[in-house]
Write a protein that holds these residues in place. Sequence first.
Motif, PDB file in Angstrom:
ATOM      1  N   VAL A 128       0.371  -1.514  -0.426  1.00  0.00           N
ATOM      2  CA  VAL A 128       0.085   0.544   0.164  1.00  0.00           C
ATOM      3  C   VAL A 128       0.602   1.346  -0.212  1.00  0.00           C
ATOM      4  CG1 VAL A 128      -1.487   1.164   1.205  1.00  0.00           C
ATOM      5  CG2 VAL A 128      -1.821  -1.213   1.261  1.00  0.00           C
ATOM      6  N   GLU A 129       1.878   1.076   0.561  1.00  0.00           N
ATOM      7  CA  GLU A 129       2.991   2.420   1.366  1.00  0.00           C
ATOM      8  C   GLU A 129       3.350   2.866  -0.717  1.00  0.00           C
ATOM      9  OE1 GLU A 129       5.526   3.880   4.439  1.00  0.00           O
ATOM     10  OE2 GLU A 129       7.020   1.616   3.079  1.00  0.00           O
ATOM     11  N   ALA A 130       3.829   1.551  -0.976  1.00  0.00           N
ATOM     12  CA  ALA A 130       4.727   1.653  -2.282  1.00  0.00           C
ATOM     13  C   ALA A 130       3.748   2.663  -3.334  1.00  0.00           C
ATOM     14  CB  ALA A 130       4.926   0.507  -3.139  1.00  0.00           C
ATOM     15  N   HIS A 131       2.506   2.233  -3.551  1.00  0.00           N
ATOM     16  CA  HIS A 131       1.319   2.806  -4.318  1.00  0.00           C
ATOM     17  C   HIS A 131       0.455   4.621  -3.871  1.00  0.00           C
ATOM     18  CE1 HIS A 131       1.588  -0.174  -6.860  1.00  0.00           C
ATOM     19  NE2 HIS A 131       1.237  -1.102  -6.213  1.00  0.00           N
ATOM     20  N   TYR A 132       0.830   4.181  -2.592  1.00  0.00           N
ATOM     21  CA  TYR A 132       0.512   5.972  -2.172  1.00  0.00           C
ATOM     22  C   TYR A 132       1.846   6.737  -2.648  1.00  0.00           C
ATOM     23  CZ  TYR A 132       0.026   9.060   1.532  1.00  0.00           C
ATOM     24  OH  TYR A 132      -0.363   9.954   1.999  1.00  0.00           O
ATOM     25  N   LEU A 133       3.118   6.281  -2.200  1.00  0.00           N
ATOM     26  CA  LEU A 133       4.253   7.220  -2.316  1.00  0.00           C
ATOM     27  C   LEU A 133       4.546   7.585  -3.126  1.00  0.00           C
ATOM     28  CD1 LEU A 133       6.409   6.342   0.910  1.00  0.00           C
ATOM     29  CD2 LEU A 133       5.361   7.842   0.633  1.00  0.00           C
ATOM     30  N   LEU A 134       4.795   6.040  -4.948  1.00  0.00           N
ATOM     31  CA  LEU A 134       5.639   6.364  -5.636  1.00  0.00           C
ATOM     32  C   LEU A 134       3.809   6.064  -7.109  1.00  0.00           C
ATOM     33  CD1 LEU A 134       7.632   3.237  -4.977  1.00  0.00           C
ATOM     34  CD2 LEU A 134       8.024   5.226  -4.239  1.00  0.00           C
ATOM     35  N   THR A 135       3.240   5.631  -7.207  1.00  0.00           N
ATOM     36  CA  THR A 135       2.374   5.530  -8.285  1.00  0.00           C
ATOM     37  C   THR A 135       1.961   6.790  -8.237  1.00  0.00           C
ATOM     38  OG1 THR A 135       1.854   2.970  -7.841  1.00  0.00           O
ATOM     39  CG2 THR A 135       0.954   3.672  -9.215  1.00  0.00           C
ATOM     40  N   ALA A 136       0.996   6.668  -6.901  1.00  0.00           N
ATOM     41  CA  ALA A 136       0.194   8.358  -6.507  1.00  0.00           C
ATOM     42  C   ALA A 136       0.350   9.447  -6.684  1.00  0.00           C
ATOM     43  CB  ALA A 136      -0.355   8.032  -5.621  1.00  0.00           C
ATOM     44  N   GLY A 137       1.832   9.376  -6.168  1.00  0.00           N
ATOM     45  CA  GLY A 137       2.859  10.666  -6.060  1.00  0.00           C
ATOM     46  C   GLY A 137       3.229  11.026  -7.589  1.00  0.00           C
ATOM     47  N   GLU A 138       3.227  10.263  -8.271  1.00  0.00           N
ATOM     48  CA  GLU A 138       3.620  10.698  -9.376  1.00  0.00           C
ATOM     49  C   GLU A 138       2.197  10.957 -10.616  1.00  0.00           C
ATOM     50  OE1 GLU A 138       5.316   7.152 -11.590  1.00  0.00           O
ATOM     51  OE2 GLU A 138       7.296   7.671 -11.143  1.00  0.00           O
ATOM     52  N   VAL A 139       1.119  10.441  -9.986  1.00  0.00           N
ATOM     53  CA  VAL A 139       0.104  11.223 -10.392  1.00  0.00           C
ATOM     54  C   VAL A 139      -0.829  12.446  -9.653  1.00  0.00           C
ATOM     55  CG1 VAL A 139      -1.985  11.686 -10.547  1.00  0.00           C
ATOM     56  CG2 VAL A 139      -1.073   9.054 -11.018  1.00  0.00           C
ATOM     57  N   CYS A 140       0.124  13.085  -8.699  1.00  0.00           N
ATOM     58  CA  CYS A 140      -0.152  14.345  -8.020  1.00  0.00           C
ATOM     59  C   CYS A 140       1.402  15.470  -8.871  1.00  0.00           C
ATOM     60  CB  CYS A 140      -0.006  13.896  -5.994  1.00  0.00           C
ATOM     61  SG  CYS A 140      -1.273  13.312  -5.635  1.00  0.00           S
ATOM     62  N   ALA A 141       1.934  15.140  -8.965  1.00  0.00           N
ATOM     63  CA  ALA A 141       2.723  15.562  -9.405  1.00  0.00           C
ATOM     64  C   ALA A 141       2.430  15.487 -11.101  1.00  0.00           C
ATOM     65  CB  ALA A 141       4.488  14.975  -9.540  1.00  0.00           C
ATOM     66  N   ASP A 142       1.085  15.631 -11.868  1.00  0.00           N
ATOM     67  CA  ASP A 142       1.551  15.671 -13.316  1.00  0.00           C
ATOM     68  C   ASP A 142      -0.737  16.499 -13.299  1.00  0.00           C
ATOM     69  OD1 ASP A 142       3.512  14.495 -14.178  1.00  0.00           O
ATOM     70  OD2 ASP A 142       2.826  13.041 -14.565  1.00  0.00           O
ATOM     71  N   PHE A 143      -0.926  15.752 -12.566  1.00  0.00           N
ATOM     72  CA  PHE A 143      -2.318  16.269 -12.469  1.00  0.00           C
ATOM     73  C   PHE A 143      -2.639  17.909 -11.937  1.00  0.00           C
ATOM     74  CE2 PHE A 143      -2.765  12.664 -15.011  1.00  0.00           C
ATOM     75  CZ  PHE A 143      -3.551  12.697 -15.497  1.00  0.00           C
ATOM     76  N   ALA A 144      -3.684  19.194 -11.737  1.00  0.00           N
ATOM     77  CA  ALA A 144      -3.783  19.669 -10.867  1.00  0.00           C
ATOM     78  C   ALA A 144      -4.814  20.069 -10.432  1.00  0.00           C
ATOM     79  CB  ALA A 144      -3.427  20.906 -11.944  1.00  0.00           C
ATOM     80  N   ALA A 145      -5.913  18.879 -11.603  1.00  0.00           N
ATOM     81  CA  ALA A 145      -7.464  18.449 -11.042  1.00  0.00           C
ATOM     82  C   ALA A 145      -6.979  17.351 -11.409  1.00  0.00           C
ATOM     83  CB  ALA A 145      -8.697  19.634 -11.282  1.00  0.00           C
ATOM     84  N   LEU A 146      -8.446  16.349 -10.979  1.00  0.00           N
ATOM     85  CA  LEU A 146      -8.882  14.804 -11.226  1.00  0.00           C
ATOM     86  C   LEU A 146     -10.512  14.867 -10.458  1.00  0.00           C
ATOM     87  CD1 LEU A 146      -5.767  12.301 -10.731  1.00  0.00           C
ATOM     88  CD2 LEU A 146      -7.010  12.882 -13.119  1.00  0.00           C
ATOM     89  N   ASP A 147     -10.972  14.350 -11.722  1.00  0.00           N
ATOM     90  CA  ASP A 147     -12.664  13.979 -11.481  1.00  0.00           C
ATOM     91  C   ASP A 147     -12.278  12.765 -11.079  1.00  0.00           C
ATOM     92  OD1 ASP A 147     -13.341  16.865 -11.229  1.00  0.00           O
ATOM     93  OD2 ASP A 147     -12.920  16.329 -13.450  1.00  0.00           O
ATOM     94  N   TYR A 148     -12.006  11.662 -11.751  1.00  0.00           N
ATOM     95  CA  TYR A 148     -12.546  10.240 -12.082  1.00  0.00           C
ATOM     96  C   TYR A 148     -11.454   9.398 -12.270  1.00  0.00           C
ATOM     97  CZ  TYR A 148     -16.967  11.969 -12.106  1.00  0.00           C
ATOM     98  OH  TYR A 148     -18.441  12.124 -12.248  1.00  0.00           O
ATOM     99  N   VAL A 149     -10.586   8.356 -11.446  1.00  0.00           N
ATOM    100  CA  VAL A 149      -9.569   7.572 -11.891  1.00  0.00           C
ATOM    101  C   VAL A 149     -10.510   6.202 -11.257  1.00  0.00           C
ATOM    102  CG1 VAL A 149      -7.491   6.821 -10.560  1.00  0.00           C
ATOM    103  CG2 VAL A 149      -8.140   8.909 -10.736  1.00  0.00           C
ATOM    104  N   PHE A 150      -9.816   5.515 -12.778  1.00  0.00           N
ATOM    105  CA  PHE A 150     -10.490   3.747 -12.700  1.00  0.00           C
ATOM    106  C   PHE A 150      -8.953   2.919 -12.071  1.00  0.00           C
ATOM    107  CE2 PHE A 150     -13.403   6.338 -14.970  1.00  0.00           C
ATOM    108  CZ  PHE A 150     -14.657   5.796 -14.747  1.00  0.00           C
ATOM    109  N   ILE A 151      -9.496   2.125 -11.400  1.00  0.00           N
ATOM    110  CA  ILE A 151      -8.140   1.281 -11.273  1.00  0.00           C
ATOM    111  C   ILE A 151      -8.977  -0.246 -10.765  1.00  0.00           C
ATOM    112  CG2 ILE A 151      -7.037   0.656  -9.153  1.00  0.00           C
ATOM    113  CD1 ILE A 151      -6.249   3.384  -8.824  1.00  0.00           C
ATOM    114  N   GLY A 152      -8.105  -1.359 -11.394  1.00  0.00           N
ATOM    115  CA  GLY A 152      -8.226  -2.696 -11.206  1.00  0.00           C
ATOM    116  C   GLY A 152      -8.080  -3.235  -9.707  1.00  0.00           C
ATOM    117  N   VAL A 153      -8.681  -4.368  -9.546  1.00  0.00           N
ATOM    118  CA  VAL A 153      -8.522  -4.319  -8.209  1.00  0.00           C
ATOM    119  C   VAL A 153      -8.316  -6.179  -8.426  1.00  0.00           C
ATOM    120  CG1 VAL A 153      -9.538  -4.919  -5.930  1.00  0.00           C
ATOM    121  CG2 VAL A 153     -10.097  -2.697  -7.365  1.00  0.00           C
TER     122      VAL A 153
END
Length: 291
Positions: A128-153
């Motif tokens: 969980v921490e990996a995706h909190y820090l790394l994966t989502a961290g990159e998304v936060c750096a690239d988008f000023a705003a986001l409305d919907y995010v689709f993630i396979g489980v």
Amino acid sequence: MDLFAKLEYVNPVGSIKDRSAYWILKRAAERGEIGDDTTVVESSSGNFAAALAAFTRLVGLRFIPVIDPNISGTYESFLRRLCPTVVKVEQRDDTGGFLKTRLQMVEQLSAALPNAYWTNQYGNPDAVEAHYLLTAGEVCADFAALDYVFIGVSTAGTIAGMSRRLKERYPKVKIIAVDVEGSAIFGGAPRKRHIPGVGSSIVPPLLSQATVDDVVLVSERESAVACRELLATHGLFVGGSSGTAFAAVQRYAPRMARGGGKRPTVLFVCADRGTPYLDTVFDSTWTAQLE
């Protein structure tokens, strides 16, 4: 909508599982839970085992992957080239799948081997921490705003980590969990499935850490069609779970809010590349068997 795809297949070994494999090993080493004499053991349908095989080889650790007949030939060949021992279970569990059988084998190996370490991608908070820090961290750096995010489980580590970070950064974002028909993750009756990397015959423990606004269930046939559409229309050569996520975007589009006529900004996660799926989701004969 303004639609974006996060292409996790450009990670070093080729999938989003590179992140959790790297982070789990890193944190375990920092805590002294693994050392030079450790044998890493894990159950995987492909991507996580491939990442662990590469990273353990890099640092000189032994790794035993536990796989099943649903794994793609590409992944199995890769693992057998890197790992001296590969354990392949053949017996289906009570859901018609192999996950429970694989996990039982992991337990047996962990008990029998000295200095065994189970990375436990299904319940390890480091995933969980990996995706909190790394994966989502990159998304936060690239988008000023986001409305919907689709993630396979599947193991739920990705959606648990990403949803928490994205909700902090974009309080109004809607996190849409994408699952496949025949999966038990969101309360459905488990049944035999054919496309690895999405869905599960158990409810993964990490799911309790995710913040989910809605769930979309997609058939495996829809997943295959969406994979081909992404390649033919958008030039994206992606794997089965990515097609599942794209199909969910298409299915959910009429329900998306468009406040003030503004186009929603939408992101979906492409977990891996299409190469291991050439003989399955990209093969018409194979997909004809899907419901």
